[in-house]
Motif scaffolding. Sequence first.
Motif, PDB file in Angstrom:
ATOM      1  N   GLY A  90      -7.306  23.130  -3.094  1.00  0.00           N
ATOM      2  CA  GLY A  90      -6.318  23.591  -4.061  1.00  0.00           C
ATOM      3  C   GLY A  90      -6.916  24.654  -4.953  1.00  0.00           C
ATOM      4  O   GLY A  90      -8.133  24.897  -4.926  1.00  0.00           O
ATOM      5  N   CYS A  91      -6.054  25.287  -5.764  1.00  0.00           N
ATOM      6  CA  CYS A  91      -6.514  26.354  -6.660  1.00  0.00           C
ATOM      7  C   CYS A  91      -6.999  25.788  -7.984  1.00  0.00           C
ATOM      8  O   CYS A  91      -7.771  26.414  -8.687  1.00  0.00           O
ATOM      9  N   GLY A  92      -6.517  24.586  -8.320  1.00  0.00           N
ATOM     10  CA  GLY A  92      -6.917  23.962  -9.576  1.00  0.00           C
ATOM     11  C   GLY A  92      -6.114  24.401 -10.785  1.00  0.00           C
ATOM     12  O   GLY A  92      -6.263  23.843 -11.862  1.00  0.00           O
ATOM     13  N   ILE A  93      -5.249  25.397 -10.609  1.00  0.00           N
ATOM     14  CA  ILE A  93      -4.533  25.980 -11.747  1.00  0.00           C
ATOM     15  C   ILE A  93      -3.044  25.669 -11.730  1.00  0.00           C
ATOM     16  O   ILE A  93      -2.431  25.444 -12.768  1.00  0.00           O
ATOM     17  N   CYS A  94      -2.427  25.641 -10.553  1.00  0.00           N
ATOM     18  CA  CYS A  94      -0.966  25.480 -10.456  1.00  0.00           C
ATOM     19  C   CYS A  94      -0.540  24.072 -10.900  1.00  0.00           C
ATOM     20  O   CYS A  94      -1.375  23.183 -11.074  1.00  0.00           O
ATOM     21  N   ALA A  95       0.759  23.898 -11.057  1.00  0.00           N
ATOM     22  CA  ALA A  95       1.276  22.616 -11.562  1.00  0.00           C
ATOM     23  C   ALA A  95       0.913  21.458 -10.636  1.00  0.00           C
ATOM     24  O   ALA A  95       0.558  20.365 -11.093  1.00  0.00           O
ATOM     25  N   ARG A  96       0.976  21.684  -9.324  1.00  0.00           N
ATOM     26  CA  ARG A  96       0.665  20.612  -8.371  1.00  0.00           C
ATOM     27  C   ARG A  96      -0.806  20.211  -8.474  1.00  0.00           C
ATOM     28  O   ARG A  96      -1.138  19.024  -8.454  1.00  0.00           O
ATOM     29  N   CYS A  97      -1.681  21.199  -8.558  1.00  0.00           N
ATOM     30  CA  CYS A  97      -3.109  20.898  -8.707  1.00  0.00           C
ATOM     31  C   CYS A  97      -3.370  20.180 -10.023  1.00  0.00           C
ATOM     32  O   CYS A  97      -4.148  19.236 -10.095  1.00  0.00           O
ATOM     33  N   GLN A  98      -2.700  20.621 -11.078  1.00  0.00           N
ATOM     34  CA  GLN A  98      -2.898  20.013 -12.395  1.00  0.00           C
ATOM     35  C   GLN A  98      -2.483  18.550 -12.404  1.00  0.00           C
ATOM     36  O   GLN A  98      -3.042  17.750 -13.151  1.00  0.00           O
ATOM     37  N   ILE A 104      -0.697  19.851  -1.950  1.00  0.00           N
ATOM     38  CA  ILE A 104       0.522  20.664  -1.950  1.00  0.00           C
ATOM     39  C   ILE A 104       0.411  21.787  -2.984  1.00  0.00           C
ATOM     40  O   ILE A 104       1.398  22.194  -3.607  1.00  0.00           O
ATOM     41  N   CYS A 105      -0.795  22.295  -3.149  1.00  0.00           N
ATOM     42  CA  CYS A 105      -1.075  23.421  -4.063  1.00  0.00           C
ATOM     43  C   CYS A 105      -0.050  24.537  -3.858  1.00  0.00           C
ATOM     44  O   CYS A 105       0.204  24.960  -2.730  1.00  0.00           O
ATOM     45  N   GLU A 106       0.517  24.993  -4.954  1.00  0.00           N
ATOM     46  CA  GLU A 106       1.566  26.030  -4.871  1.00  0.00           C
ATOM     47  C   GLU A 106       1.012  27.365  -4.386  1.00  0.00           C
ATOM     48  O   GLU A 106       1.744  28.182  -3.843  1.00  0.00           O
TER      49      GLU A 106
HETATM   50 ZN   LIG Z   1      -2.968  24.861  -6.856  1.00  0.00          ZN
END
Ligand SMILES: [Zn+2]
Length: 185
Positions: A90-98, A104-106
Motif C-alpha cells: 500500500g501507499c500508506g497515505i490513502c484512506a484505505r491504507c490509513q 485495497i490501497c486506492e
Molecule cells: Zn494507499
Amino acid sequence: MAESQSCIKIDTGKVGMSSMAIPTPGPGQALVRTRLSTICGSDIHMVDDIPELPAGTPMGHEAVAEMVDAGDGVTSFRQGDRVVTCCVFGCGICARCQEGTTQICERYAPMNLLFGAQGEYYLVQHAELNMAKVPDDLEDEAVLFATDIMSTGFGAIERAGLRYGDSVAIFAQGPVGLCVTAAPG
Ligand SMILES: [Zn+2]
Ligand SMILES: [Zn+2]
C-alpha cells in the motif's frame, strides 16, 4: 549491471529460471535478498489463468529476506536486517491504507501484488509500511507464513468479528483454512 537468478513466468502454464538485473532501490524502496520463499496457490493463477500477465514477470510474493540496500526515506531498517515483506503493498497515505486495509490501497490496488520473491533479490515498495523486522529469536520458517498465508487466515477471523467461544464453520482446510482454524479470536 549485476544480475541474479529469478523464477519467471515464461508462458501460460510454464515457469523457469532466468537472469535478471538486480534493481536499484528508489525513494522509499528497499532492495532485499531472499532467504526463504514459498509457492502460493495464487502463483498457479498467475501462470495458468491470467494470460494478461506478461512473460518475464518475476514470480513470488511471500518471503523472508535480508535488507541489502534502501532508497531515501527508508530509515527504520539497516543493511542486514532480517525482514518479512507484505504480499500486497500500500501507499500508506490513502484512506484505505490509513484504516489498515492496504490490500485495497486506492493508489495501487488491484495492481499491488508483490512480485519477485522467488528470485535472489527483489524490491519492496514503500518499505517503511510494507516490511517488518523479524525478531532475532524467531527462525525464518516460523515467520514465513506471516507474509500472506497466515495473515490471510487471521484477517478472515478479524473481519468476521469473531471472539473466543464463537462457533464457526471453516470450509476447506488448505494452508489458508488451517491458518483460519489456528487463528486466535
Ligand atoms: Zn494507499
Ligand atoms: Zn500468496
